[in-house]
Structures are given as C-alpha cells and as structure tokens.
Design a protein around this motif. Structure first.
Motif, PDB file in Angstrom:
ATOM      1  N   UNK A 101       0.829  -1.212   0.000  1.00 18.68           N
ATOM      2  CA  UNK A 101       0.000   0.000   0.000  1.00 18.68           C
ATOM      3  C   UNK A 101       0.863   1.262   0.000  1.00 18.68           C
ATOM      4  N   UNK A 102       2.004   1.204   0.654  1.00 16.84           N
ATOM      5  CA  UNK A 102       2.845   2.389   0.804  1.00 16.84           C
ATOM      6  C   UNK A 102       3.501   2.831  -0.494  1.00 16.84           C
ATOM      7  N   UNK A 103       3.510   1.966  -1.519  1.00 18.83           N
ATOM      8  CA  UNK A 103       4.183   2.323  -2.768  1.00 18.83           C
ATOM      9  C   UNK A 103       3.225   2.398  -3.953  1.00 18.83           C
ATOM     10  N   UNK A 104       1.969   2.084  -3.739  1.00 20.57           N
ATOM     11  CA  UNK A 104       1.002   2.115  -4.843  1.00 20.57           C
ATOM     12  C   UNK A 104       0.941   3.504  -5.453  1.00 20.57           C
ATOM     13  N   UNK A 105       0.947   3.542  -6.778  1.00 18.70           N
ATOM     14  CA  UNK A 105       0.914   4.813  -7.487  1.00 18.70           C
ATOM     15  C   UNK A 105       2.278   5.444  -7.685  1.00 18.70           C
ATOM     16  N   UNK A 106       3.305   4.933  -7.008  1.00 20.73           N
ATOM     17  CA  UNK A 106       4.651   5.490  -7.137  1.00 20.73           C
ATOM     18  C   UNK A 106       5.636   4.490  -7.756  1.00 20.73           C
ATOM     19  N   UNK A 107       5.469   3.220  -7.442  1.00 19.40           N
ATOM     20  CA  UNK A 107       6.379   2.180  -7.936  1.00 19.40           C
ATOM     21  C   UNK A 107       5.676   1.345  -8.999  1.00 19.40           C
ATOM     22  N   UNK A 108       6.457   0.884  -9.972  1.00 16.19           N
ATOM     23  CA  UNK A 108       5.922   0.011 -11.017  1.00 16.19           C
ATOM     24  C   UNK A 108       6.880  -1.144 -11.248  1.00 16.19           C
ATOM     25  N   UNK A 109       6.362  -2.360 -11.171  1.00 17.41           N
ATOM     26  CA  UNK A 109       7.165  -3.540 -11.453  1.00 17.41           C
ATOM     27  C   UNK A 109       6.893  -3.990 -12.884  1.00 17.41           C
ATOM     28  N   UNK A 110       7.942  -4.402 -13.554  1.00 21.58           N
ATOM     29  CA  UNK A 110       7.797  -4.919 -14.907  1.00 21.58           C
ATOM     30  C   UNK A 110       8.843  -6.014 -15.114  1.00 21.58           C
ATOM     31  N   UNK A 111       8.728  -6.755 -16.190  1.00 17.26           N
ATOM     32  CA  UNK A 111       9.688  -7.831 -16.402  1.00 17.26           C
ATOM     33  C   UNK A 111       9.921  -8.072 -17.880  1.00 17.26           C
ATOM     34  N   UNK A 112      11.091  -8.644 -18.150  1.00 15.33           N
ATOM     35  CA  UNK A 112      11.459  -9.069 -19.489  1.00 15.33           C
ATOM     36  C   UNK A 112      11.752 -10.565 -19.386  1.00 15.33           C
ATOM     37  N   UNK A 113      10.791 -11.373 -19.776  1.00 17.21           N
ATOM     38  CA  UNK A 113      10.935 -12.817 -19.612  1.00 17.21           C
ATOM     39  C   UNK A 113      12.102 -13.373 -20.428  1.00 17.21           C
ATOM     40  N   UNK A 114      12.350 -12.777 -21.580  1.00 17.63           N
ATOM     41  CA  UNK A 114      13.442 -13.260 -22.426  1.00 17.63           C
ATOM     42  C   UNK A 114      14.805 -13.066 -21.767  1.00 17.63           C
ATOM     43  N   UNK A 118      15.094 -12.919 -18.343  1.00 16.36           N
ATOM     44  CA  UNK A 118      14.980 -13.347 -16.933  1.00 16.36           C
ATOM     45  C   UNK A 118      15.241 -12.181 -15.992  1.00 16.36           C
ATOM     46  N   UNK A 119      14.671 -11.051 -16.310  1.00 19.16           N
ATOM     47  CA  UNK A 119      14.938  -9.819 -15.571  1.00 19.16           C
ATOM     48  C   UNK A 119      13.633  -9.162 -15.152  1.00 19.16           C
ATOM     49  N   UNK A 120      13.647  -8.616 -13.940  1.00 21.60           N
ATOM     50  CA  UNK A 120      12.512  -7.848 -13.448  1.00 21.60           C
ATOM     51  C   UNK A 120      13.031  -6.481 -13.029  1.00 21.60           C
ATOM     52  N   UNK A 121      12.190  -5.479 -13.214  1.00 20.25           N
ATOM     53  CA  UNK A 121      12.564  -4.104 -12.917  1.00 20.25           C
ATOM     54  C   UNK A 121      11.615  -3.514 -11.882  1.00 20.25           C
ATOM     55  N   UNK A 122      12.112  -2.510 -11.186  1.00 17.81           N
ATOM     56  CA  UNK A 122      11.264  -1.755 -10.268  1.00 17.81           C
ATOM     57  C   UNK A 122      11.523  -0.277 -10.517  1.00 17.81           C
ATOM     58  N   UNK A 123      10.567   0.384 -11.146  1.00 21.45           N
ATOM     59  CA  UNK A 123      10.653   1.825 -11.356  1.00 21.45           C
ATOM     60  C   UNK A 123      10.066   2.509 -10.130  1.00 21.45           C
ATOM     61  N   UNK A 124      10.873   3.327  -9.494  1.00 16.55           N
ATOM     62  CA  UNK A 124      10.454   3.994  -8.263  1.00 16.55           C
ATOM     63  C   UNK A 124      10.443   5.493  -8.480  1.00 16.55           C
TER      64      UNK A 124
END
Length: 122
Positions: free
Chosen positions: A61-74, A76-82
């Motif tokens: 709840x504390x990061x909703x609207x500010x952080x975004x998780x995404x991934x590139x399956x090819x 094997x990487x996940x990102x966190x935009x803060x």
C-alpha cells in the motif's frame, strides 16, 4: 546453480526516481515468479511489489501509485521503477526468484539476491 543479482540502487533526494534491475542467471529451466522486497534497519523484510498468478501485479500500500514492477521474460529480468521517492523508502531492496533448474525441472526453489541499497534524503 542460480544467481540473482540486483542493481540500480543509490542515493537520491526526496521526490526523485530510481530504477532497480534484477537478473536471474544460471541453469534455469523455468522461472515461476520474481518479486521485490525491502528491509529497513531494525525492521522485517517486506514485499514491495510482485506478480501473482503469473501476470497480475501486486504492490504494498505504501508504494502504490509510485512504484511500477515490470519484467522481461526473455532476459529473466525484473525491474522496479520507483518515482516520487520518500525518505521512508530508504532500505536495502532485495529480489527473489522462484526457479526450477534443469537438474530438477519439477521442483521450484526460492533464490535471493544480495540486495541493493536505496537511500532517500529529505
């Protein structure tokens, strides 16, 4: 063997942005999930963002609207935009990956990275 490596942490002023990356490598047969956690000094490690049911995202709840998780399956990487970072976001950020290896493709094991420090100054 599987390695999980985070990168992208650093020092930023309040209101600034950072993008964290987490890459899993090694003898990977399949990755079931990759998530981001964080741990502030003296506190427990908590889930920040992750994927449920493979594609649905979930956030603290504390990061909703500010952080975004995404991934590139090819990759094997996940990102966190803060974005709009706050001093209370200061913590070590950890990534975990739930992985089945080629040696045992029917068993999933959780692997943790070493963490990356995020410090937000006021």
């Amino acid at each position: 063997q599987v390695q999980v490596v985070e990168s992208g942490g650093g020092l930023v002023q309040a209101g600034g942005s950072l993008r964290l990356s987490c890459a899993a490598s090694g003898s990977i047969f399949k990755i079931n999930d990759m998530d981001w956690y964080r741990q502030a000094p003296g506190k427990q490690r908590d889930l920040v963002a992750g994927f449920t049911s493979g594609a649905v995202t979930t956030y603290a709840d504390s990061v909703k609207g500010r952080f975004t998780i995404s991934r590139d399956n090819a990759k094997n990487t996940v990102y966190l935009q803060m974005n709009n970072l706050k001093p209370e976001d200061t913590a070590v950020y950890y990534c975990n990956a739930i992985v089945a290896t080629h040696a045992n493709p029917y068993k999933y094991t959780m692997y943790w990275g070493q963490g990356t420090q995020v410090t937000v100054s006021s």
